[in-house]
Design a protein around this motif. Sequence first.
Motif, PDB file in Angstrom:
ATOM      1  N   LEU A  69       3.516  15.018   3.286  1.00  0.00           N
ATOM      2  CA  LEU A  69       2.357  14.317   2.728  1.00  0.00           C
ATOM      3  C   LEU A  69       1.380  15.332   2.149  1.00  0.00           C
ATOM      4  N   THR A  70       0.905  15.087   0.946  1.00  0.00           N
ATOM      5  CA  THR A  70      -0.040  15.985   0.303  1.00  0.00           C
ATOM      6  C   THR A  70      -0.930  15.195  -0.654  1.00  0.00           C
ATOM      7  N   ASP A  71      -1.753  15.907  -1.390  1.00  0.00           N
ATOM      8  CA  ASP A  71      -2.637  15.326  -2.388  1.00  0.00           C
ATOM      9  C   ASP A  71      -1.869  14.349  -3.277  1.00  0.00           C
ATOM     10  N   SER A  72      -2.403  13.155  -3.458  1.00  0.00           N
ATOM     11  CA  SER A  72      -1.715  12.122  -4.235  1.00  0.00           C
ATOM     12  C   SER A  72      -1.408  12.564  -5.654  1.00  0.00           C
ATOM     13  N   LYS A  73      -2.236  13.461  -6.207  1.00  0.00           N
ATOM     14  CA  LYS A  73      -2.022  13.909  -7.585  1.00  0.00           C
ATOM     15  C   LYS A  73      -0.804  14.813  -7.715  1.00  0.00           C
ATOM     16  N   LEU A  74      -0.303  15.330  -6.587  1.00  0.00           N
ATOM     17  CA  LEU A  74       0.872  16.186  -6.602  1.00  0.00           C
ATOM     18  C   LEU A  74       2.158  15.419  -6.339  1.00  0.00           C
ATOM     19  N   LEU A  75       2.033  14.125  -6.064  1.00  0.00           N
ATOM     20  CA  LEU A  75       3.190  13.290  -5.757  1.00  0.00           C
ATOM     21  C   LEU A  75       3.586  12.448  -6.968  1.00  0.00           C
ATOM     22  N   THR A  76       4.855  12.109  -7.053  1.00  0.00           N
ATOM     23  CA  THR A  76       5.289  11.183  -8.092  1.00  0.00           C
ATOM     24  C   THR A  76       4.820   9.785  -7.730  1.00  0.00           C
ATOM     25  N   GLU A  77       4.832   8.895  -8.707  1.00  0.00           N
ATOM     26  CA  GLU A  77       4.414   7.515  -8.445  1.00  0.00           C
ATOM     27  C   GLU A  77       5.281   6.881  -7.357  1.00  0.00           C
ATOM     28  N   ARG A  78       6.569   7.117  -7.424  1.00  0.00           N
ATOM     29  CA  ARG A  78       7.477   6.554  -6.415  1.00  0.00           C
ATOM     30  C   ARG A  78       7.161   7.089  -5.028  1.00  0.00           C
ATOM     31  N   SER A  79       6.887   8.405  -4.929  1.00  0.00           N
ATOM     32  CA  SER A  79       6.543   8.999  -3.633  1.00  0.00           C
ATOM     33  C   SER A  79       5.224   8.450  -3.103  1.00  0.00           C
ATOM     34  N   ARG A  80       4.255   8.277  -3.989  1.00  0.00           N
ATOM     35  CA  ARG A  80       2.965   7.717  -3.555  1.00  0.00           C
ATOM     36  C   ARG A  80       3.141   6.330  -2.966  1.00  0.00           C
ATOM     37  N   GLU A  81       3.957   5.507  -3.622  1.00  0.00           N
ATOM     38  CA  GLU A  81       4.187   4.153  -3.125  1.00  0.00           C
ATOM     39  C   GLU A  81       4.842   4.183  -1.752  1.00  0.00           C
ATOM     40  N   TRP A  82       5.780   5.105  -1.560  1.00  0.00           N
ATOM     41  CA  TRP A  82       6.465   5.221  -0.264  1.00  0.00           C
ATOM     42  C   TRP A  82       5.472   5.666   0.814  1.00  0.00           C
ATOM     43  N   TRP A  83       4.673   6.683   0.502  1.00  0.00           N
ATOM     44  CA  TRP A  83       3.689   7.165   1.471  1.00  0.00           C
ATOM     45  C   TRP A  83       2.624   6.114   1.754  1.00  0.00           C
ATOM     46  N   PHE A  84       2.253   5.346   0.742  1.00  0.00           N
ATOM     47  CA  PHE A  84       1.248   4.295   0.909  1.00  0.00           C
ATOM     48  C   PHE A  84       1.660   3.339   2.027  1.00  0.00           C
ATOM     49  N   GLU A  85       2.908   2.877   2.004  1.00  0.00           N
ATOM     50  CA  GLU A  85       3.375   1.940   3.035  1.00  0.00           C
ATOM     51  C   GLU A  85       3.499   2.624   4.391  1.00  0.00           C
ATOM     52  N   ARG A  86       3.928   3.873   4.393  1.00  0.00           N
ATOM     53  CA  ARG A  86       4.085   4.598   5.664  1.00  0.00           C
ATOM     54  C   ARG A  86       2.723   4.855   6.317  1.00  0.00           C
ATOM     55  N   ILE A  87       1.744   5.215   5.512  1.00  0.00           N
ATOM     56  CA  ILE A  87       0.399   5.445   6.048  1.00  0.00           C
ATOM     57  C   ILE A  87      -0.166   4.162   6.644  1.00  0.00           C
ATOM     58  N   ARG A  88      -0.023   3.061   5.932  1.00  0.00           N
ATOM     59  CA  ARG A  88      -0.546   1.787   6.437  1.00  0.00           C
ATOM     60  C   ARG A  88       0.159   1.365   7.732  1.00  0.00           C
ATOM     61  N   GLU A  89       1.428   1.748   7.871  1.00  0.00           N
ATOM     62  CA  GLU A  89       2.177   1.373   9.073  1.00  0.00           C
ATOM     63  C   GLU A  89       1.765   2.191  10.292  1.00  0.00           C
ATOM     64  N   PHE A  90       1.520   3.477  10.104  1.00  0.00           N
ATOM     65  CA  PHE A  90       1.334   4.362  11.254  1.00  0.00           C
ATOM     66  C   PHE A  90      -0.095   4.885  11.459  1.00  0.00           C
ATOM     67  N   ALA A  91      -0.999   4.621  10.568  1.00  0.00           N
ATOM     68  CA  ALA A  91      -2.365   5.128  10.722  1.00  0.00           C
ATOM     69  C   ALA A  91      -3.054   4.512  11.935  1.00  0.00           C
ATOM     70  N   VAL A  92      -3.923   5.296  12.566  1.00  0.00           N
ATOM     71  CA  VAL A  92      -4.783   4.766  13.623  1.00  0.00           C
ATOM     72  C   VAL A  92      -5.665   3.665  13.043  1.00  0.00           C
ATOM     73  N   GLY A  93      -6.136   3.889  11.833  1.00  0.00           N
ATOM     74  CA  GLY A  93      -6.951   2.920  11.113  1.00  0.00           C
ATOM     75  C   GLY A  93      -7.214   3.418   9.715  1.00  0.00           C
ATOM     76  N   TYR A  94      -7.473   2.484   8.813  1.00  0.00           N
ATOM     77  CA  TYR A  94      -7.834   2.868   7.451  1.00  0.00           C
ATOM     78  C   TYR A  94      -8.693   1.776   6.841  1.00  0.00           C
ATOM     79  N   CYS A  95      -9.462   2.169   5.836  1.00  0.00           N
ATOM     80  CA  CYS A  95     -10.305   1.219   5.110  1.00  0.00           C
ATOM     81  C   CYS A  95     -10.358   1.662   3.658  1.00  0.00           C
ATOM     82  N   VAL A  96     -10.156   0.720   2.744  1.00  0.00           N
ATOM     83  CA  VAL A  96     -10.198   0.992   1.312  1.00  0.00           C
ATOM     84  C   VAL A  96     -11.284   0.122   0.695  1.00  0.00           C
ATOM     85  N   VAL A  97     -12.211   0.742  -0.032  1.00  0.00           N
ATOM     86  CA  VAL A  97     -13.291   0.001  -0.675  1.00  0.00           C
ATOM     87  C   VAL A  97     -13.299   0.304  -2.170  1.00  0.00           C
ATOM     88  N   SER A  98     -13.795  -0.647  -2.931  1.00  0.00           N
ATOM     89  CA  SER A  98     -13.860  -0.510  -4.382  1.00  0.00           C
ATOM     90  C   SER A  98     -15.318  -0.567  -4.835  1.00  0.00           C
TER      91      SER A  98
END
Length: 256
Positions: A69-98
């Motif tokens: 896992l590293t800076d999102s700008k260094l990952l391919t789009e496909r890798s980001r999508e994979w990490w996105f789901e993995r982070i949401r599955e295993f994180a202690v907690g997360y919050c995304v705001v717009s």
Amino acid sequence: MRAGCADLELPRTIVRRDSGSWALQNALERRGLGPVAGVDEAGRGACAGPMVVAACALRRADMRRFDGLTDSKLLTERSREWWFERIREFAVGYCVVSVDSGEIDALGVHTANLEGMRRAVAGLRTHPGYVLTDGFGVGGLTAPSVAVRKGDRAVACVAAASVLAKVSRDRMMTELHARIPVYGFAGHKGYSTQAHQNALHTHGPSAYHRWSYSNVVKSASVHGMRSPRRSNGNPGLFNAFDQGVMDNGGTDVGYP
């Protein structure tokens, strides 16, 4: 005297940059300052669409799950999508705001960024003992914090936040493209690429553009358009190619 969050400093611990992306979190948690949350944003350097900010806390026990896992700008789009789901599955907690373009225009991009970071940290279901921010300090957080230079490359939880923010924002811009395809948001995600500049010149800006940015104001003037904002604090003050509004982490200005 009881110390407030702003009075608590990072423990005097030597953490080598080459000691891995969990070293700083480990040092803090060994001193009872966990869970540690990382915060990062996406879309600061764009001239259209929202700025998205994420806060995320990871478990030290899950270090192996996040190898690579590293800076999102260094990952391919496909890798980001994979990490996105993995982070949401295993994180202690997360919050995304717009933070939408209207609020960015009213507050200014940097103030809007800080406000988004405060909201993201406040929205965590598990209150952090310490917060690590990418690039610059943030006052008014609900926990003590420290800024980490290029934190999205140096700290795993900040990298996780960068992925959550980037993927969430990319999806928003793809949905926006479906509503108004003439700007090509699905491709450049609102950043000032040449294709985006050409579309602005042809069509003028939309309500989703940031009317406080000089390149947007310039294209609006060509079409005789006026800002849709009731309050536009500093019209034309910011430029999407200016170092002052670039995304955290040192990405090239004007590119996603």
